[in-house]
Design a protein around this motif. Structure first.
Motif, PDB file in Angstrom:
ATOM      1  N   VAL A 190       0.771  -1.417   0.026  1.00 53.39           N
ATOM      2  CA  VAL A 190       0.092   0.096   0.445  1.00 53.39           C
ATOM      3  C   VAL A 190       1.106   0.894   0.249  1.00 53.39           C
ATOM      4  N   HIS A 191       0.770   2.390  -1.037  1.00 58.44           N
ATOM      5  CA  HIS A 191       1.492   3.495  -1.191  1.00 58.44           C
ATOM      6  C   HIS A 191       1.469   3.907   0.561  1.00 58.44           C
ATOM      7  N   VAL A 192       2.730   4.245   0.772  1.00 52.59           N
ATOM      8  CA  VAL A 192       2.688   5.272   2.044  1.00 52.59           C
ATOM      9  C   VAL A 192       1.930   6.098   2.510  1.00 52.59           C
ATOM     10  N   GLY A 193       1.638   7.485   1.218  1.00 51.90           N
ATOM     11  CA  GLY A 193       0.596   7.860   1.652  1.00 51.90           C
ATOM     12  C   GLY A 193      -1.010   7.553   2.217  1.00 51.90           C
ATOM     13  N   HIS A 194      -1.020   6.361   2.085  1.00 51.16           N
ATOM     14  CA  HIS A 194      -2.536   5.282   2.362  1.00 51.16           C
ATOM     15  C   HIS A 194      -2.167   4.654   3.289  1.00 51.16           C
ATOM     16  N   TRP A 195      -1.554   4.743   4.503  1.00 48.11           N
ATOM     17  CA  TRP A 195      -1.126   3.900   5.468  1.00 48.11           C
ATOM     18  C   TRP A 195      -2.074   3.722   6.503  1.00 48.11           C
ATOM     19  N   ARG A 196      -2.557   2.748   6.884  1.00 54.74           N
ATOM     20  CA  ARG A 196      -3.338   2.982   8.909  1.00 54.74           C
ATOM     21  C   ARG A 196      -4.323   3.782   7.870  1.00 54.74           C
ATOM     22  N   GLN A 197      -5.490   3.246   7.275  1.00 57.13           N
ATOM     23  CA  GLN A 197      -5.940   3.636   6.341  1.00 57.13           C
ATOM     24  C   GLN A 197      -7.825   2.749   6.072  1.00 57.13           C
ATOM     25  N   GLY A 198      -6.973   1.591   6.681  1.00 58.77           N
ATOM     26  CA  GLY A 198      -7.899   0.217   6.208  1.00 58.77           C
ATOM     27  C   GLY A 198      -7.290  -0.400   4.609  1.00 58.77           C
ATOM     28  N   HIS A 199      -6.583   0.232   4.043  1.00 64.20           N
ATOM     29  CA  HIS A 199      -7.141  -0.187   2.905  1.00 64.20           C
ATOM     30  C   HIS A 199      -6.354  -1.967   2.082  1.00 64.20           C
ATOM     31  N   GLY A 200      -5.380  -1.955   3.141  1.00 69.43           N
ATOM     32  CA  GLY A 200      -4.323  -3.138   3.202  1.00 69.43           C
ATOM     33  C   GLY A 200      -5.569  -4.564   3.176  1.00 69.43           C
ATOM     34  N   GLU A 201      -6.187  -4.088   4.739  1.00 73.46           N
ATOM     35  CA  GLU A 201      -6.697  -5.666   4.972  1.00 73.46           C
ATOM     36  C   GLU A 201      -8.469  -5.041   4.186  1.00 73.46           C
ATOM     37  N   ARG A 202      -8.618  -4.586   3.745  1.00 76.06           N
ATOM     38  CA  ARG A 202      -9.271  -4.775   2.737  1.00 76.06           C
ATOM     39  C   ARG A 202      -9.259  -5.568   1.020  1.00 76.06           C
ATOM     40  N   LEU A 203      -7.541  -5.290   0.995  1.00 74.93           N
ATOM     41  CA  LEU A 203      -7.523  -5.418  -0.288  1.00 74.93           C
ATOM     42  C   LEU A 203      -6.963  -7.000   0.184  1.00 74.93           C
ATOM     43  N   LEU A 204      -6.069  -7.370   1.526  1.00 73.46           N
ATOM     44  CA  LEU A 204      -6.073  -9.059   1.608  1.00 73.46           C
ATOM     45  C   LEU A 204      -7.400  -9.585   1.292  1.00 73.46           C
TER      46      LEU A 204
END
Length: 100
Positions: free
Chosen positions: A18-32
């Motif tokens: 996840v691009h550093v500008g979007h960390w800690r916003q839940g994008h990684g968990e949704r993608l995973l």
């Protein structure tokens, strides 16, 4: 004698970021979660493997939360710009019950 990737075709290797500008916003968990849903329903895979930097505690915690377990550690695998080395952790999730 034929050697090929067929013997490990039941294993998926996960690489994501996840691009550093979007960390800690839940994008990684949704993608995973979406990838795991696809893998469980469509891929026919038995196992998902990944590598994660040992210092990336939020990612390690996310993988554990979603069922991944540590399988090993690759010592000094990554060399930082500072010259310091860090480990990669190998993690895996089994999608199908083991027959063993």
């Amino acid at each position: 004698m034929a050697h090929g990737l067929k013997k490990v075709s039941h294993v998926l290797r996960l690489d994501m970021c996840v691009h550093v500008g979007h960390w800690r916003q839940g994008h990684g968990e949704r993608l995973l979660r979406a990838l795991l849903a696809w893998a469980g329903a469509e891929s026919g895979a038995h196992k998902i493997e990944l590598l994660v930097r040992s210092e990336n505690e939020p990612a390690v915690a996310l993988y554990r939360k979603l069922g991944f377990a540590e399988e090993g550690r690759l010592k000094h695998r990554v060399r930082l710009r500072s010259g310091r080395y860090i480990d990669d952790i190998t993690m895996a999730l089994f999608l199908l019950p083991s027959e063993a």
